[in-house]
Design an enzyme around this catalytic site. Structure first.
Site, short mmCIF file in Angstrom:
data_model
loop_
_atom_site.label_atom_id
_atom_site.label_comp_id
_atom_site.label_asym_id
_atom_site.label_seq_id
_atom_site.Cartn_x
_atom_site.Cartn_y
_atom_site.Cartn_z
N SER A 212 57.20 52.35 51.59
CA SER A 212 56.15 51.53 50.97
C SER A 212 56.23 51.51 49.45
O SER A 212 56.00 50.48 48.83
CB SER A 212 54.77 52.01 51.42
OG SER A 212 54.65 51.94 52.81
N HIS B 255 51.95 53.21 46.38
CA HIS B 255 52.08 51.76 46.20
C HIS B 255 52.00 51.38 44.73
O HIS B 255 52.84 50.64 44.21
CB HIS B 255 50.96 51.05 46.98
CG HIS B 255 50.91 51.42 48.41
ND1 HIS B 255 49.74 51.42 49.15
CD2 HIS B 255 51.86 51.85 49.26
CE1 HIS B 255 49.99 51.80 50.37
NE2 HIS B 255 51.28 52.07 50.46
#
Length: 225
Positions: free
Chosen positions: A125, A189
């Site tokens: 991610s 993220h």
């Protein structure tokens, strides 16, 4: 019909097809490790996870290729293909691998510094968000039509990326069935995206060689540096 039309074009107008292989190798590695970990249950794969209490140096890299569940993997692979393909087409195979590794490692490093010591981080991610940031930056131009297009499509893309974040990278708490409880690692993220922005900025500071080819690089002149 297309091929017939192309035959009538002068040779200099034909654009050679770019070979895009790097993103498929990245996807295959992620898939292969998932199969080995979750289907064949190869115990050594878990040594590739990033254990925050006492991490090995290589785990900051290898953890970006491991995933907790099929939902976690599939959402990441979807966006890896989209953004990774853009980066590879624009900047090449080496730039794709460098971007994936640096943004993934950067996201894992920040997660390790911030998250509790009992956390375990896995997943692509951070690299996904890094490739997303890079793919946007290398595509943006000062053309008002491109800016309008980015504004219209940007909110949809960001929404879908955030949906993928719900199956994302940080693992904390007790283990269940050999795997830790999954929670969302928004730190990975954000840090992955920031590393991508910094990477593009650093590359933009490198002086470009003199343009001896004339119009072949004209399309690059209006990109944000």
């Amino acid at each position: 019909m297309t091929r017939q039309l192309e035959l009538g074009k002068p040779e200099e107008r034909r654009k050679p097809e770019k070979r895009v292989n790097g993103i498929f190798w990245i996807i295959l590695i992620n898939l292969g490790l998932f199969v080995a970990d979750h289907i064949f249950q190869v115990r050594s794969i878990k040594s590739l996870y990033l254990y925050h209490n006492w991490p090995a140096w290589y785990q900051f890299v290898t953890a970006t290729f491991c995933h907790a569940s099929w939902e976690h993997l599939s959402s990441n692979l979807f966006f890896l293909y989209i953004f990774g393909k853009i980066v590879e087409e624009e900047e090449g195979n080496f730039a794709l691998w460098l971007s994936y590794i640096l943004t993934g490692v950067g996201a894992n490093l920040v997660s390790w510094l911030v998250l509790p010591r009992n956390a375990v981080s896995i997943g692509a991610s951070g690299a996904v968000f890094g490739l997303f940031a890079i793919s946007v930056l290398v595509k943006i131009t000062w053309d008002w039509r491109k800016i309008l297009e980015a504004l219209i499509l940007g909110q949809f893309v960001i929404e879908k990326v955030m949906e993928a974040a719900q199956a994302s990278a940080a693992m904390t708490g007790p283990f269940r069935g050999g795997y830790p409880v999954q929670t969302v690692n928004h730190i990975a993220h954000l840090s992955g995206a920031l590393v991508g922005v910094v990477l593009v900025w650093l590359v933009s500071r490198i002086p470009s060689p003199p343009d001896h080819e004339g119009p072949t690089l004209q399309g690059k002149s209006d990109k944000i540096r």
